[in-house]
Design an enzyme around this catalytic site. Structure first.
Site, PDB file in Angstrom:
ATOM      1  N   GLN A  91       0.831  -1.199   0.000  1.00 16.28           N
ATOM      2  CA  GLN A  91       0.000   0.000   0.000  1.00 16.28           C
ATOM      3  C   GLN A  91       0.869   1.253   0.000  1.00 16.28           C
ATOM      4  OE1 GLN A  91      -1.937  -1.782   3.662  1.00 16.28           O
ATOM      5  NE2 GLN A  91      -3.697  -0.733   2.798  1.00 16.28           N
ATOM      6  N   HIS A 109      -1.377   1.153  -4.588  1.00 14.99           N
ATOM      7  CA  HIS A 109      -1.758   2.567  -4.458  1.00 14.99           C
ATOM      8  C   HIS A 109      -0.858   3.487  -5.279  1.00 14.99           C
ATOM      9  CE1 HIS A 109      -3.963   1.698  -0.393  1.00 14.99           C
ATOM     10  NE2 HIS A 109      -4.682   1.357  -1.436  1.00 14.99           N
TER      11      HIS A 109
END
Ligand SMILES: [Zn+2]
Length: 238
Positions: A91, A109
């Protein structure tokens, strides 16, 4: 443990925080000082592109001053020495896994070191600052390059591939994630449903700790090297 077992590791802000990266969601994190609506949405970029570029330029400029820590290095060792597949799903938007030497990384992300052209959709490696005058190398559009970061309201990258990996993994390890960011918070349930052993390594119990078969709490830089030793020696069964 099957020799060809597949391992998926989800990493989050906690692993970067131990390298000194400013995190977003912690009590003293970036979102306690900056309104995410002002810098981390497509609407913010449309309204104030210069402000958004400056915010991410600052994040990108911080990268050379931080270094991978023992947790990042342990994952490199796992990837290099484990007989089955090892995939990091992160992430984090920093480059610490790459700089440690990991090869098989999915940045769900996005990445600070990539740009995305809002005109043609091209994603390209990018170092240094982006400005409202930056030119797209693919289509020549000026002022349409943005950081290749998944903003609020946008779909995380490679979700189909990630879910395929979760269904096919034997060990799912979550490192340094708070368990409050979806869809990543649901990965443990998907892996568990398809028969994987699930382990959380986090500074403190995450919101989703009860979904894991096993949890170890403390610094990732301390716990992860030990865990990887156990897996690679065959001492750890899953
Ligand atoms: Zn373009």
């Amino acid at each position: 443990m099957a020799v060809t077992s597949n391992i998926v590791i989800l990493t989050g802000a906690g692993i970067s925080a131990e390298s000194g990266v400013n995190t977003f969601r912690d009590r003293n994190g970036i979102w306690s000082r900056v309104r995410l609506e002002d810098v981390a949405t497509p609407e913010a970029f449309a309204a104030h592109p210069g402000r958004v570029q400056k915010f991410y330029n600052q994040r990108r400029a911080q990268l050379p001053s931080v270094k991978p820590n023992p947790a990042h290095h342990a994952l490199v060792r796992l990837e290099q020495s484990h007989a089955g597949s090892v995939t990091i799903v992160t992430q984090n938007v920093d480059d610490l896994h790459e700089r440690a030497g990991s090869q098989n990384i999915i940045h769900m992300h996005g990445e600070l070191n990539r740009s995305l052209c809002a005109a043609c959709g091209a994603s390209a490696p990018h170092r240094g600052d982006l400005s409202i005058d930056s030119e797209c190398a693919s289509c020549g559009a000026i002022g349409r390059l943005r950081p290749d970061i998944v903003w609020f309201g946008e779909m995380p990258y490679q979700m189909d591939r990630i879910y395929d990996l979760l269904r096919d993994c034997d060990l799912f390890l979550s490192v340094g994630t708070s368990g409050n960011v979806y869809p990543a918070a649901q990965f443990v349930q998907e892996a568990d449903r398809h028969g994987a052993h699930t382990v959380e390594i986090n500074l403190e119990p995450s919101l989703g700790v009860s979904d894991f078969a096993e949890a170890r709490h403390g610094k990732a830089g301390t716990l992860l090297p030990t865990f990887v030793d156990e897996v690679l020696s065959g001492q750890y069964r899953f």
